[in-house]
Design a protein around this motif. Structure first.
Motif, PDB file in Angstrom:
ATOM      1  N   UNK A 141       0.837  -1.206   0.000  1.00 61.25           N
ATOM      2  CA  UNK A 141       0.000   0.000   0.000  1.00 61.25           C
ATOM      3  C   UNK A 141       0.871   1.256   0.000  1.00 61.25           C
ATOM      4  N   UNK A 142       2.042   1.160   0.639  1.00 62.79           N
ATOM      5  CA  UNK A 142       2.965   2.303   0.635  1.00 62.79           C
ATOM      6  C   UNK A 142       3.808   2.320  -0.637  1.00 62.79           C
ATOM      7  N   UNK A 143       4.163   1.119  -1.140  1.00 58.62           N
ATOM      8  CA  UNK A 143       5.021   1.046  -2.323  1.00 58.62           C
ATOM      9  C   UNK A 143       4.303   1.525  -3.583  1.00 58.62           C
ATOM     10  N   UNK A 144       3.034   1.154  -3.716  1.00 54.36           N
ATOM     11  CA  UNK A 144       2.302   1.462  -4.944  1.00 54.36           C
ATOM     12  C   UNK A 144       1.357   2.659  -4.808  1.00 54.36           C
ATOM     13  N   UNK A 145       1.232   3.184  -3.619  1.00 51.95           N
ATOM     14  CA  UNK A 145       0.400   4.358  -3.414  1.00 51.95           C
ATOM     15  C   UNK A 145       1.253   5.589  -3.187  1.00 51.95           C
ATOM     16  N   UNK A 146       0.646   6.630  -2.670  1.00 52.04           N
ATOM     17  CA  UNK A 146       1.363   7.861  -2.355  1.00 52.04           C
ATOM     18  C   UNK A 146       1.963   7.735  -0.953  1.00 52.04           C
ATOM     19  N   UNK A 147       3.302   7.633  -0.872  1.00 51.36           N
ATOM     20  CA  UNK A 147       3.946   7.454   0.422  1.00 51.36           C
ATOM     21  C   UNK A 147       3.643   8.595   1.389  1.00 51.36           C
ATOM     22  N   UNK A 148       3.729   9.867   0.958  1.00 46.80           N
ATOM     23  CA  UNK A 148       3.397  10.949   1.904  1.00 46.80           C
ATOM     24  C   UNK A 148       1.971  10.836   2.448  1.00 46.80           C
ATOM     25  N   UNK A 149       1.032  10.467   1.559  1.00 50.41           N
ATOM     26  CA  UNK A 149      -0.356  10.342   1.996  1.00 50.41           C
ATOM     27  C   UNK A 149      -0.527   9.156   2.942  1.00 50.41           C
ATOM     28  N   UNK A 150       0.123   8.031   2.613  1.00 51.25           N
ATOM     29  CA  UNK A 150       0.054   6.860   3.494  1.00 51.25           C
ATOM     30  C   UNK A 150       0.682   7.174   4.849  1.00 51.25           C
ATOM     31  N   UNK A 151       1.770   7.965   4.849  1.00 52.33           N
ATOM     32  CA  UNK A 151       2.412   8.351   6.105  1.00 52.33           C
ATOM     33  C   UNK A 151       1.465   9.186   6.964  1.00 52.33           C
ATOM     34  N   UNK A 152       0.804  10.151   6.353  1.00 52.93           N
ATOM     35  CA  UNK A 152      -0.147  10.989   7.093  1.00 52.93           C
ATOM     36  C   UNK A 152      -1.274  10.137   7.665  1.00 52.93           C
ATOM     37  N   UNK A 153      -1.822   9.244   6.824  1.00 49.71           N
ATOM     38  CA  UNK A 153      -2.913   8.377   7.263  1.00 49.71           C
ATOM     39  C   UNK A 153      -2.449   7.460   8.393  1.00 49.71           C
ATOM     40  N   UNK A 154      -1.226   6.945   8.276  1.00 49.76           N
ATOM     41  CA  UNK A 154      -0.677   6.072   9.315  1.00 49.76           C
ATOM     42  C   UNK A 154      -0.570   6.796  10.649  1.00 49.76           C
ATOM     43  N   UNK A 155      -0.093   8.014  10.641  1.00 48.24           N
ATOM     44  CA  UNK A 155       0.074   8.778  11.876  1.00 48.24           C
ATOM     45  C   UNK A 155      -1.280   9.176  12.463  1.00 48.24           C
ATOM     46  N   UNK A 156      -2.196   9.582  11.594  1.00 46.29           N
ATOM     47  CA  UNK A 156      -3.535   9.949  12.082  1.00 46.29           C
ATOM     48  C   UNK A 156      -4.221   8.728  12.692  1.00 46.29           C
ATOM     49  N   UNK A 157      -4.086   7.573  12.039  1.00 47.66           N
ATOM     50  CA  UNK A 157      -4.681   6.363  12.590  1.00 47.66           C
ATOM     51  C   UNK A 157      -4.016   5.956  13.903  1.00 47.66           C
ATOM     52  N   UNK A 158      -2.703   6.185  14.008  1.00 41.15           N
ATOM     53  CA  UNK A 158      -2.014   5.895  15.268  1.00 41.15           C
ATOM     54  C   UNK A 158      -2.576   6.735  16.408  1.00 41.15           C
ATOM     55  N   UNK A 159      -2.790   8.014  16.145  1.00 39.79           N
ATOM     56  CA  UNK A 159      -3.385   8.906  17.152  1.00 39.79           C
ATOM     57  C   UNK A 159      -4.793   8.430  17.496  1.00 39.79           C
ATOM     58  N   UNK A 160      -5.583   8.128  16.448  1.00 41.40           N
ATOM     59  CA  UNK A 160      -6.976   7.718  16.655  1.00 41.40           C
ATOM     60  C   UNK A 160      -7.057   6.419  17.454  1.00 41.40           C
ATOM     61  N   UNK A 161      -6.204   5.444  17.119  1.00 43.41           N
ATOM     62  CA  UNK A 161      -6.224   4.166  17.839  1.00 43.41           C
ATOM     63  C   UNK A 161      -5.902   4.354  19.311  1.00 43.41           C
ATOM     64  N   UNK A 162      -4.932   5.196  19.601  1.00 43.67           N
ATOM     65  CA  UNK A 162      -4.539   5.375  20.999  1.00 43.67           C
ATOM     66  C   UNK A 162      -5.607   6.095  21.822  1.00 43.67           C
TER      67      UNK A 162
END
Length: 245
Positions: A141-162
């Protein structure tokens, strides 16, 4: 004047005791009405969140709906946490041990230590095709998608999960079993994805963040630890696995 000799093992032991084992005194306690609301809202949020996680990670890499699904997942955790009741940032022991402060530096160090352990484990994973295959599929998902966008989504989801798992859900569970139950439930939500190492990662991260929540009494520490670990894994794990091919 004799120089002060610092024993790194002793320092690490003190750090881990202060950050993961010795709770900071606090007085926040939910009334019975808030506790009931937390339990109902948490149960509903868990069902919806687990379904959305399964759906979003089953989408093919590069599919635009992946971004919609993961963004929706973050919204689900955040809304569930906010509807459940009040959340707290928490406090941590200072290095001197004589006062308390927001758990910022402490959490960044914990996240970095956890990241180092997982990257070291990746050296083993890279040599076992049965383990490496599912991890590669997840990272596509990171290799074939937009890495900056996946990074933002990953961090936002990390905040949301916690703020959900270590905020709302943690506060909804009896104190004697909060760390164990939130860690297990957090790991179980990842079982639907079908990646064994993701479940192991959830168990490890959930345990560290759960202990941190117990010590600090809030979600700030777990949030910072989680996003440090998850951002580091996203940015460093793919090139490391490629190098070890």
């Amino acid at each position: 004047m004799n120089p002060v000799i610092v024993n790194p093992v002793t320092e690490l032991r003190r750090f881990l005791r202060a950050s993961l084992l010795t709770p900071v005194p606090r007085s926040q306690r939910d009334p019975a009405s808030v506790l009931r609301r937390r339990r109902v809202v948490s149960a509903i949020t868990l069902l919806v969140g687990a379904a959305m996680l399964w759906w979003s990670l089953k989408l093919p890499p590069g599919d635009p709906m992946f971004y919609v699904g993961t963004a929706g997942l973050a919204v689900t955790w955040i809304v569930g946490a906010l509807l459940s009741g009040p959340l707290y940032l928490g406090r941590a022991h200072t290095r001197a041990g004589t006062s308390y402060a927001r758990p910022v530096v402490q959490s960044l160090v914990l996240g970095g230590l956890l990241l180092a352990v997982f990257l070291a484990g990746a050296v083993v994973v890279a040599q076992v095709p049965l383990l490496r295959g599912p991890v590669d599929d997840l990272l596509d998902h990171a290799r074939y998608g937009s890495l900056p966008l996946v990074l933002v989504i990953t961090m936002v989801n990390g905040i949301a999960e916690e703020i959900f798992f270590r905020g709302a859900l943690y506060a909804a569970i009896p104190q004697q079993v909060t760390v164990a139950v939130t860690t297990l439930v957090y790991a179980l939500t990842t079982v639907v994805v079908g990646v064994p190492l993701l479940v192991l990662a959830a168990l490890s991260l959930g345990l560290v963040c759960g202990l941190q929540r117990r010590v600090t009494g809030g979600v700030l520490g777990p949030v910072l630890t989680h996003i440090t670990w998850s951002a580091g894994m996203l940015l460093l794990l793919p090139p490391l696995l490629s190098t070890l091919r």
